[in-house]
Structures are given as structure tokens and as C-alpha cells.
Design a protein around this motif. Structure first.
Motif, short mmCIF file in Angstrom:
data_model
loop_
_atom_site.label_atom_id
_atom_site.label_comp_id
_atom_site.label_asym_id
_atom_site.label_seq_id
_atom_site.Cartn_x
_atom_site.Cartn_y
_atom_site.Cartn_z
N SER A 1 -12.20 -20.03 -35.12
CA SER A 1 -12.82 -19.41 -34.07
C SER A 1 -14.19 -19.14 -34.50
O SER A 1 -14.47 -18.50 -35.55
CB SER A 1 -12.30 -18.14 -33.71
N PRO A 2 -15.17 -19.41 -33.44
CA PRO A 2 -16.60 -19.23 -34.00
C PRO A 2 -17.02 -17.68 -34.14
O PRO A 2 -17.80 -17.48 -35.11
CB PRO A 2 -17.42 -19.75 -32.60
N GLU A 3 -16.25 -16.99 -33.74
CA GLU A 3 -16.65 -15.36 -33.82
C GLU A 3 -16.28 -15.14 -35.17
O GLU A 3 -16.97 -14.34 -35.93
CB GLU A 3 -15.41 -14.68 -32.84
N CYS A 4 -15.20 -15.65 -35.90
CA CYS A 4 -14.86 -15.24 -37.17
C CYS A 4 -15.74 -16.02 -38.04
O CYS A 4 -16.27 -15.10 -39.08
CB CYS A 4 -13.45 -15.84 -37.56
N VAL A 5 -16.30 -17.13 -37.87
CA VAL A 5 -17.26 -17.82 -38.64
C VAL A 5 -18.63 -16.97 -38.69
O VAL A 5 -19.26 -16.66 -39.77
CB VAL A 5 -17.72 -19.13 -38.31
N ALA A 6 -18.83 -16.43 -37.54
CA ALA A 6 -20.41 -15.70 -37.33
C ALA A 6 -20.15 -14.53 -38.00
O ALA A 6 -21.18 -14.03 -38.75
CB ALA A 6 -20.52 -15.43 -35.81
N LEU B 1 -18.42 -13.87 -40.73
CA LEU B 1 -18.51 -14.15 -42.19
C LEU B 1 -19.91 -14.51 -42.73
O LEU B 1 -20.28 -13.91 -43.50
CB LEU B 1 -17.51 -15.19 -42.68
N ALA B 2 -20.50 -15.16 -41.84
CA ALA B 2 -21.98 -15.64 -41.90
C ALA B 2 -22.80 -14.26 -42.10
O ALA B 2 -23.74 -14.26 -42.74
CB ALA B 2 -22.64 -16.80 -40.99
N ALA B 3 -22.56 -13.39 -41.27
CA ALA B 3 -23.34 -12.11 -41.09
C ALA B 3 -23.02 -11.04 -42.37
O ALA B 3 -23.60 -10.13 -42.36
CB ALA B 3 -23.23 -11.29 -39.90
N GLY B 4 -22.05 -11.63 -43.32
CA GLY B 4 -21.78 -10.79 -44.28
C GLY B 4 -20.84 -9.44 -44.13
O GLY B 4 -21.06 -8.66 -44.69
N ARG B 5 -20.07 -9.57 -42.96
CA ARG B 5 -19.19 -8.58 -42.69
C ARG B 5 -17.62 -9.14 -42.75
O ARG B 5 -17.48 -10.16 -42.76
CB ARG B 5 -19.41 -8.38 -41.20
N VAL B 6 -16.96 -7.94 -42.82
CA VAL B 6 -15.36 -8.30 -42.83
C VAL B 6 -14.90 -8.61 -41.35
O VAL B 6 -15.22 -7.78 -40.46
CB VAL B 6 -14.51 -6.95 -43.25
N ILE B 7 -14.25 -9.53 -41.27
CA ILE B 7 -13.65 -10.26 -40.00
C ILE B 7 -12.38 -9.12 -39.55
O ILE B 7 -11.51 -8.61 -40.40
CB ILE B 7 -13.02 -11.51 -40.23
N ARG B 8 -12.51 -8.69 -38.46
CA ARG B 8 -11.34 -7.95 -37.95
C ARG B 8 -10.15 -8.72 -37.41
O ARG B 8 -10.33 -9.68 -36.98
CB ARG B 8 -12.10 -7.18 -36.49
N LEU B 9 -9.03 -8.02 -38.03
CA LEU B 9 -7.80 -8.70 -37.43
C LEU B 9 -7.39 -9.15 -35.92
O LEU B 9 -6.97 -10.20 -35.65
CB LEU B 9 -6.62 -7.73 -38.13
N ASP B 10 -8.10 -8.42 -35.10
CA ASP B 10 -7.80 -8.68 -33.78
C ASP B 10 -8.78 -9.67 -33.10
O ASP B 10 -8.65 -10.08 -32.11
CB ASP B 10 -7.74 -7.21 -32.82
N THR B 11 -9.56 -10.37 -33.95
CA THR B 11 -10.39 -11.47 -33.69
C THR B 11 -9.64 -12.70 -34.21
O THR B 11 -10.14 -13.88 -33.90
CB THR B 11 -11.78 -11.22 -34.06
N VAL B 12 -8.75 -12.63 -35.12
CA VAL B 12 -8.07 -13.60 -35.58
C VAL B 12 -7.09 -14.29 -34.83
O VAL B 12 -6.24 -13.69 -34.14
CB VAL B 12 -7.26 -13.16 -36.87
N LYS B 13 -7.04 -15.78 -34.45
CA LYS B 13 -6.30 -16.39 -33.62
C LYS B 13 -5.50 -17.36 -34.34
O LYS B 13 -4.29 -17.78 -33.84
CB LYS B 13 -7.04 -17.11 -32.35
N THR B 14 -5.89 -17.86 -35.42
CA THR B 14 -5.40 -19.00 -36.05
C THR B 14 -4.80 -18.85 -37.58
O THR B 14 -5.73 -17.81 -38.21
CB THR B 14 -6.03 -20.46 -36.07
N LEU B 15 -4.30 -19.43 -38.35
CA LEU B 15 -4.13 -19.27 -39.75
C LEU B 15 -5.53 -19.58 -40.38
O LEU B 15 -5.76 -18.68 -41.42
CB LEU B 15 -2.93 -20.30 -40.41
#
Ligand SMILES: [Fe+2]
Length: 267
Positions: free
Chosen positions: A181-186, A188-202
Motif C-alpha cells: 500500500s502506498p500509504e505504508c511506503v509513504a 516508512l519513507a517519512a521515518g514513522r511507525v506504520i499504523r496497524l489499521d493501515t495495513v492491508k496485505t502481508l
């Protein structure tokens, strides 16, 4: 807390988990996964306590927090057959509930009991709560780092096993599709922890685990992470790896910097 108190907590843990072994094969794998995780978090905690120069007393408090942090996982799995908090209950809250029901920490000084309970209660928050007092913050940060260092191992082990031997609840049931998901990549690129509720795939979930680098609190944790090579191994399981290469290089540089003591302000 003296050593015999810590030994008593360990004996209690060993007997407590026994009561959850009476289940089917899949259940047994999932229960064993958490027993093994707890043992490994305790080992990592010893390394962090030594690396950060904790006093023997503080090292025992940290050890107790490591031992007890996930005790709520056992009743959670028995009741809901999942480790997914959003489909069941917050396992950190359940852990504190177990400690209180079992009156496990009543023999400790109140201050020590609160330090352990608070570390357990907040160990799974996305971010550290604001304005934590200093001893609470120390143990909570240690526990969060030790927990992450072993979750990386659990997840990598999961991929190395054939599907029929995997502990089914370890990957939280995300679909193994090639998308990221582009949101997860963005994030990570911003140096922040990805939220579980934005995770869609493995793959998103793998990126989430990589993004935990930005939440590590101690140079010893980052050194251990670099030594163990978890991030590189995790990255190697993502297809297609090439597109993420520059991003992963940035994450590795962050690990190196933090291992050398360059931690962001406020940590
Ligand atoms: Fe946990």
C-alpha cells in the motif's frame, strides 16, 4: 525485588502456561509460540540491561516485566483463538488483569509493582504515552525494544517453516498478495511507525515491522538488531524487493546511527 521473588514469578509463569496446553495441534503451536517468545524476550532483556548498565535491582524489575508482559495472550487465545487485539481484546490490558487476578505482584513494594504493571500495560501502544515519569519510561522503553527484537525473530521463523508447521496466528491473517500500500511506503519513507489499521496485505505488515526501527529507544537495541540482521532478512522476503531498496538503505542507516548513540531528541 530480590532474586528469589523473580524466581517465584518464573515458577508461577511455568505452571500458568501449562494450563493452556490442553488444546488441538494448531492451538498448541500458537500457545508454544508465545511461551517461546516470552523466554526470548527475557533473554533479550538481559542483554539490554547489561548493555545499558542497569543496576541489579533495576535489571530484575526489567526481567519481571519481560516475563509477564504477554501473560494475557494465553487467555486471549483460549477465548478468541486469535492474537489480533482488534478482533478480541487488548492483550496488554488482559495481561495486567491476569497479574491482578492472580495477586502475583502483591509481595513487591508498591513502587516496583506499579513500574512492572505500567510497562506491561503500555508495551503494545503504537507510540509511547506523552509525559511519562522517568522510572516508568525506562522500563517501558526497555520492554518495547526487547519485545520488538523478538517479534522480528518470530516473524522470520514463520516464513522459514512450511505452511503446515506455521503457528497460524503469527501473521495476524493478512492476505499474502504482492501489493504494497502506498500509504505504508509513504509512512516508512517519512521515518514513522506504520499504523496497524493501515495495513492491508502481508507485505504491508512486513513494512510495518521494518518501520519499528523508528521506535527503538536504546543504542544496545539497535546494535543487537544490526547484529541479528532481522531487517535485511525481512526485506528479502518482500517481492519485488528492488523498488524498496533505497528506502531500506535509509532504514539501515538509521539503525547504524541509533546503534552509535544518535537517537532522536526526547528518547
Ligand atoms: Fe505483547
Amino acid at each position: 525485588m530480590n532474586q528469589s521473588e523473580l524466581d517465584r514469578l518464573q515458577s508461577w509463569f511455568d505452571s500458568y502456561v501449562q494450563t493452556f496446553y490442553d488444546t488441538d495441534d494448531d492451538g498448541l503451536r500458537n500457545i508454544r509460540l508465545k511461551v517461546e517468545h516470552t523466554g526470548q524476550v527475557c533473554r533479550v532483556m538481559e542483554l539490554l540491561a547489561a548493555g545499558e548498565g542497569l543496576s541489579p535491582d533495576d535489571a530484575r524489575i526489567a526481567a519481571a516485566a519481560a516475563l509477564l508482559h504477554d501473560v494475557g495472550r494465553f487467555p486471549q487465545y483460549r477465548r478468541w483463538r486469535t492474537f489480533r487485539d482488534s478482533d478480541s481484546d487488548n492483550h496488554a490490558r488482559l495481561s495486567v488483569e491476569v497479574l491482578r487476578e492472580q495477586r502475583l505482584l502483591e509481595r513487591l513494594e508498591v513502587g516496583e509493582r506499579l513500574l512492572i504493571e505500567e510497562a506491561v500495560r503500555f508495551h503494545n501502544l503504537l507510540e509511547l504515552p506523552a509525559r511519562l515519569k522517568s522510572p516508568t519510561a525506562l522500563f517501558l522503553k526497555l520492554l518495547r525494544d526487547a519485545d520488538k527484537l523478538d517479534i522480528w525473530r518470530v516473524f522470520l521463523d514463520y516464513f522459514q517453516k512450511p505452511p503446515e508447521e506455521r503457528a497460524s496466528a503469527a501473521s495476524l491473517g493478512f492476505p499474502d498478495r504482492p501489493e504494497i500500500s502506498p500509504e505504508c511506503v509513504a509512512t516508512l519513507a517519512a521515518g514513522r511507525v506504520i499504523r496497524l489499521d493501515t495495513v492491508k496485505t502481508l507485505n504491508d505488515f512486513k513494512l510495518l515491522q521494518i518501520s519499528w526501527v523508528y521506535d527503538l529507544n536504546f543504542p544496545s537495541s539497535c546494535r543487537l538488531l544490526a547484529e541479528r540482521g532481522h531487517i535485511q532478512r525481512l526485506a528479502a522476503t518482500i517481492q519485488p524487493g528492488e523498488a524498496l531498496a533505497p528506502l531500506l538503505e535509509k532504514v539501515m542507516a538509521e539503525v547504524k546511527g541509533r546503534a552509535a548513540g544518535q537517537l532522536p531528541e526526547g528518547i
